[in-house]
Design a protein around this motif. Sequence first.
Motif, PDB file in Angstrom:
ATOM      1  N   THR A  19     -44.849  11.821 -79.429  1.00 10.42           N
ATOM      2  CA  THR A  19     -43.573  11.402 -78.867  1.00 10.42           C
ATOM      3  C   THR A  19     -42.445  12.197 -79.512  1.00 10.42           C
ATOM      4  N   ILE A  20     -41.424  12.454 -78.734  1.00 12.97           N
ATOM      5  CA  ILE A  20     -40.233  13.154 -79.198  1.00 12.97           C
ATOM      6  C   ILE A  20     -39.040  12.240 -78.947  1.00 12.97           C
ATOM      7  N   SER A  21     -38.281  11.987 -79.992  1.00  8.77           N
ATOM      8  CA  SER A  21     -37.144  11.081 -79.878  1.00  8.77           C
ATOM      9  C   SER A  21     -35.852  11.844 -79.618  1.00  8.77           C
ATOM     10  N   CYS A  22     -34.911  11.126 -79.061  1.00  6.35           N
ATOM     11  CA  CYS A  22     -33.596  11.682 -78.749  1.00  6.35           C
ATOM     12  C   CYS A  22     -32.585  10.564 -79.000  1.00  6.35           C
ATOM     13  N   THR A  23     -31.764  10.730 -80.026  1.00  6.89           N
ATOM     14  CA  THR A  23     -30.820   9.679 -80.402  1.00  6.89           C
ATOM     15  C   THR A  23     -29.394  10.103 -80.082  1.00  6.89           C
ATOM     16  N   GLY A  24     -28.703   9.255 -79.348  1.00  7.60           N
ATOM     17  CA  GLY A  24     -27.343   9.562 -78.950  1.00  7.60           C
ATOM     18  C   GLY A  24     -26.347   8.559 -79.487  1.00  7.60           C
ATOM     19  N   SER A  25     -25.316   8.298 -78.704  1.00 11.75           N
ATOM     20  CA  SER A  25     -24.237   7.411 -79.145  1.00 11.75           C
ATOM     21  C   SER A  25     -23.614   6.699 -77.947  1.00 11.75           C
ATOM     22  N   SER A  26     -22.535   6.010 -78.231  1.00  4.99           N
ATOM     23  CA  SER A  26     -21.892   5.193 -77.205  1.00  4.99           C
ATOM     24  C   SER A  26     -21.184   6.010 -76.126  1.00  4.99           C
ATOM     25  N   SER A  27     -21.064   7.305 -76.340  1.00  2.00           N
ATOM     26  CA  SER A  27     -20.405   8.135 -75.323  1.00  2.00           C
ATOM     27  C   SER A  27     -21.415   8.809 -74.401  1.00  2.00           C
ATOM     28  N   ASN A  28     -22.694   8.616 -74.652  1.00  2.00           N
ATOM     29  CA  ASN A  28     -23.703   9.228 -73.798  1.00  2.00           C
ATOM     30  C   ASN A  28     -24.823   8.234 -73.476  1.00  2.00           C
ATOM     31  N   ILE A  29     -25.922   8.288 -74.187  1.00  3.40           N
ATOM     32  CA  ILE A  29     -27.051   7.407 -73.855  1.00  3.40           C
ATOM     33  C   ILE A  29     -26.646   5.934 -73.937  1.00  3.40           C
ATOM     34  N   GLY A  30     -25.921   5.596 -74.988  1.00  5.68           N
ATOM     35  CA  GLY A  30     -25.497   4.212 -75.193  1.00  5.68           C
ATOM     36  C   GLY A  30     -24.540   3.702 -74.141  1.00  5.68           C
ATOM     37  N   ALA A  31     -23.903   4.598 -73.435  1.00 10.14           N
ATOM     38  CA  ALA A  31     -22.978   4.218 -72.370  1.00 10.14           C
ATOM     39  C   ALA A  31     -23.706   3.947 -71.058  1.00 10.14           C
ATOM     40  N   GLY A  32     -25.021   4.147 -71.088  1.00  7.18           N
ATOM     41  CA  GLY A  32     -25.817   3.871 -69.899  1.00  7.18           C
ATOM     42  C   GLY A  32     -26.158   5.079 -69.066  1.00  7.18           C
ATOM     43  N   TYR A  33     -25.756   6.252 -69.524  1.00  6.25           N
ATOM     44  CA  TYR A  33     -26.075   7.456 -68.761  1.00  6.25           C
ATOM     45  C   TYR A  33     -27.559   7.784 -68.877  1.00  6.25           C
ATOM     46  N   ASP A  34     -28.077   8.344 -67.805  1.00  7.23           N
ATOM     47  CA  ASP A  34     -29.493   8.693 -67.774  1.00  7.23           C
ATOM     48  C   ASP A  34     -29.824   9.806 -68.755  1.00  7.23           C
ATOM     49  N   VAL A  35     -31.098   9.830 -69.157  1.00 10.03           N
ATOM     50  CA  VAL A  35     -31.600  10.888 -70.032  1.00 10.03           C
ATOM     51  C   VAL A  35     -32.610  11.729 -69.244  1.00 10.03           C
ATOM     52  N   HIS A  36     -32.522  13.023 -69.447  1.00 12.80           N
ATOM     53  CA  HIS A  36     -33.415  13.960 -68.776  1.00 12.80           C
ATOM     54  C   HIS A  36     -34.073  14.845 -69.827  1.00 12.80           C
ATOM     55  N   TRP A  37     -35.230  15.367 -69.490  1.00 14.91           N
ATOM     56  CA  TRP A  37     -35.981  16.201 -70.431  1.00 14.91           C
ATOM     57  C   TRP A  37     -36.383  17.521 -69.775  1.00 14.91           C
ATOM     58  N   TYR A  38     -36.354  18.565 -70.586  1.00 18.38           N
ATOM     59  CA  TYR A  38     -36.732  19.907 -70.127  1.00 18.38           C
ATOM     60  C   TYR A  38     -37.791  20.475 -71.062  1.00 18.38           C
ATOM     61  N   GLN A  39     -38.660  21.273 -70.487  1.00 13.23           N
ATOM     62  CA  GLN A  39     -39.661  22.025 -71.242  1.00 13.23           C
ATOM     63  C   GLN A  39     -39.314  23.500 -71.153  1.00 13.23           C
ATOM     64  N   GLN A  40     -39.279  24.152 -72.293  1.00 12.46           N
ATOM     65  CA  GLN A  40     -39.014  25.595 -72.289  1.00 12.46           C
ATOM     66  C   GLN A  40     -40.174  26.321 -72.966  1.00 12.46           C
ATOM     67  N   LEU A  41     -40.990  26.970 -72.170  1.00 14.43           N
ATOM     68  CA  LEU A  41     -42.065  27.792 -72.704  1.00 14.43           C
ATOM     69  C   LEU A  41     -41.480  29.058 -73.287  1.00 14.43           C
TER      70      LEU A  41
END
Lengths: 111, 120
Positions: A19-41
């Motif tokens: 698992t890979i974690s991603c921790t944000g704050s009240s101006s992004n994830i905590g504000a309810g905005y969606d999270v997206h993930w990208y893979q870069q080979l």
Amino acid sequence: QSVLTQPPSVSGAPGQRVTISCTGSSSNIGAGYDVHWYQQLPGTAPKLLIYGNNNRPSGVPDRFSGSKSGTSASLAISGLQAEDEADYYCQSYDSSLSGPLFGGGTKLTVL
Amino acid sequence: QVQLQESGPGLVKPSQTLSLTCTVSGGSISSGGNYWSWIRQHPGKGLEWIGYIYYSGSTYYNPSLKSRVTISVDTSKNQFSLKLSSVTAADTAVYYCASVPGSGSYSDYWGQGTLVTVSS
């Protein structure tokens, strides 16, 4: 300045789950905005892996899954394969930036 | 499927203006709904959003770059462009163009990226 914090690196053996974690704050994830993930080979452009917290675009194996809770999100990769070795980035909208904010990236090594 | 391709000089002198164009194929840039984005990646580093434009011309820029950035769209050529003025070595990066569906803030299609080096 807003940040999305990811671990610099994770590793796992073939077949394992990581698992890979991603921790944000009240101006992004905590504000309810969606999270997206990208893979870069290596040497390639990022590829959308997960959108809207837990949705996979067509063609992305169901070994990849996402979740979000509070000010954090996670990407899980099960049944690790050598081809999964890549950099992974989370991204969310940030109200301070008024635009998309990326995490610093996590390098996945398949042992 | 939408495809994007960046083009422009790979070498820019300090203090000059970096200019890149993204050509969109497989879909109309003016069909509505999508935003068209520029993102860069410094060597060995993470991704940084530069800004995006709606087909109507509305623009949104990263505040840290706003004073130097201009993004424009040419619907007749199905292209959008980036201009970054007064460049320094710190602007050396791979520059990507990408599409952002209006329904979300993510980038669903990306160009292959183009390396721009700022050096005299």
